[in-house]
Write a protein that holds these residues in place. Structure first.
Motif, mmCIF file in Angstrom:
data_model
loop_
_atom_site.group_PDB
_atom_site.id
_atom_site.type_symbol
_atom_site.label_atom_id
_atom_site.label_comp_id
_atom_site.label_asym_id
_atom_site.label_seq_id
_atom_site.Cartn_x
_atom_site.Cartn_y
_atom_site.Cartn_z
ATOM 1 N N GLU A 110 0.829 -1.187 0.000
ATOM 2 C CA GLU A 110 0.000 0.000 0.000
ATOM 3 C C GLU A 110 0.870 1.246 0.000
ATOM 4 O O GLU A 110 2.013 1.225 0.458
ATOM 5 N N GLY A 111 0.295 2.329 -0.496
ATOM 6 C CA GLY A 111 1.009 3.599 -0.504
ATOM 7 C C GLY A 111 0.079 4.751 -0.793
ATOM 8 O O GLY A 111 -1.086 4.560 -1.151
ATOM 9 N N THR A 112 0.599 5.945 -0.613
ATOM 10 C CA THR A 112 -0.140 7.179 -0.887
ATOM 11 C C THR A 112 0.659 8.011 -1.885
ATOM 12 O O THR A 112 1.777 7.664 -2.257
ATOM 13 N N TRP A 113 0.097 9.133 -2.264
ATOM 14 C CA TRP A 113 0.691 10.001 -3.274
ATOM 15 C C TRP A 113 0.933 11.393 -2.714
ATOM 16 O O TRP A 113 0.170 11.878 -1.878
ATOM 17 N N SER A 114 1.951 12.052 -3.202
ATOM 18 C CA SER A 114 2.154 13.480 -2.963
ATOM 19 C C SER A 114 2.469 14.109 -4.312
ATOM 20 O O SER A 114 2.799 13.413 -5.268
ATOM 21 N N CYS A 115 2.363 15.412 -4.383
ATOM 22 C CA CYS A 115 2.609 16.111 -5.651
ATOM 23 C C CYS A 115 3.616 17.239 -5.449
ATOM 24 O O CYS A 115 3.244 18.404 -5.423
ATOM 25 N N PRO A 116 4.888 16.919 -5.338
ATOM 26 C CA PRO A 116 5.880 17.978 -5.170
ATOM 27 C C PRO A 116 6.060 18.811 -6.437
ATOM 28 O O PRO A 116 6.518 19.938 -6.367
ATOM 29 N N SER A 117 5.686 18.266 -7.602
ATOM 30 C CA SER A 117 5.722 19.032 -8.848
ATOM 31 C C SER A 117 4.409 18.804 -9.575
ATOM 32 O O SER A 117 3.677 17.862 -9.299
ATOM 33 N N THR A 118 4.133 19.665 -10.540
ATOM 34 C CA THR A 118 2.867 19.548 -11.271
ATOM 35 C C THR A 118 2.922 18.461 -12.335
ATOM 36 O O THR A 118 1.907 18.125 -12.919
ATOM 37 N N ASP A 119 4.117 17.915 -12.605
ATOM 38 C CA ASP A 119 4.266 16.918 -13.661
ATOM 39 C C ASP A 119 3.650 15.573 -13.316
ATOM 40 O O ASP A 119 2.922 14.988 -14.095
ATOM 41 N N MET A 120 3.979 15.043 -12.114
ATOM 42 C CA MET A 120 3.544 13.698 -11.793
ATOM 43 C C MET A 120 3.534 13.486 -10.291
ATOM 44 O O MET A 120 4.463 13.885 -9.606
#
Length: 185
Positions: free
Chosen positions: A101-111
């Motif tokens: 399992e994992g989560t997401w972060s968005c440090p850049s707008t690309d991906m």
């Protein structure tokens, strides 16, 4: 002069603070529906010693990374997803996927960036699960339905070839009933 007891207390306090920060960060990104993307009771029980706590803690998103999940670039990249790993196992009419399992972060707008939040483990896949996939199962970036048996036959090779992430739904018994592969462009 420092004592060994004082040093041990400082280490314990630092580890506790790190664990609390990781827990806060992951609970901030929980899905609205408790049944979707929640770790199954069987997945935590069967987790075993596949990953060390220090490895899981180092991959956990920071509180600032989780805060960026509200950005427009992260729209649709929230909650907890599964990363499929090689190691599909079948026992009679039951199938088990090896996942993390994992989560997401968005440090850049690309991906969005993936952050593992738990150990590698097996989770049961329902024989009637609704599965939709794209590349490498199909030569397209658009999700298409796939039969459970065909998915199981190709899953190990696909997971070995590339990382695949799935939004998922489980039932009360902890069995995966729906997998939707994330499209990563």
């Amino acid at each position: 002069m420092r004592t060994t007891t004082a040093a041990r207390l400082r280490r314990t306090g630092a580890l506790g603070a790190l664990a609390a920060a990781a827990l806060l960060a992951t609970t901030a990104c929980q899905p609205d529906d408790e049944a979707q993307g929640a770790a199954s009771p069987s997945s935590t029980a069967s987790a075993g010693s596949g990953a060390s706590p220090s490895a899981a803690a180092s991959d956990a998103p920071s509180p600032t990374a989780s805060a960026t999940a509200k950005d427009p670039a992260c729209k649709g990249w929230k909650g907890i997803d599964l990363m499929l790993l090689p190691g599909v196992r079948t026992e009679g009419d039951r199938a088990y996927l090896k996942v993390q399992e994992g989560t997401w972060s968005c440090p850049s707008t690309d991906m969005p960036v993936w952050h593992a939040i738990g150990p590698k483990h097996e989770i049961r896949l329902s024989g009637t699960a609704k599965i939709s996939v794209n590349h490498p199962f199909y030569d397209t970036e658009v999700n298409k339905p796939i039969d459970v048996r065909v998915f199981l036959d190709k899953a190990d090779g696909a997971a070995t070839a590339s990382r695949m992430y799935f939004a998922y739904t489980i039932d009360k018994a902890g069995t995966v009933t729906k997998l939707d592969q994330r499209r990563r462009s």
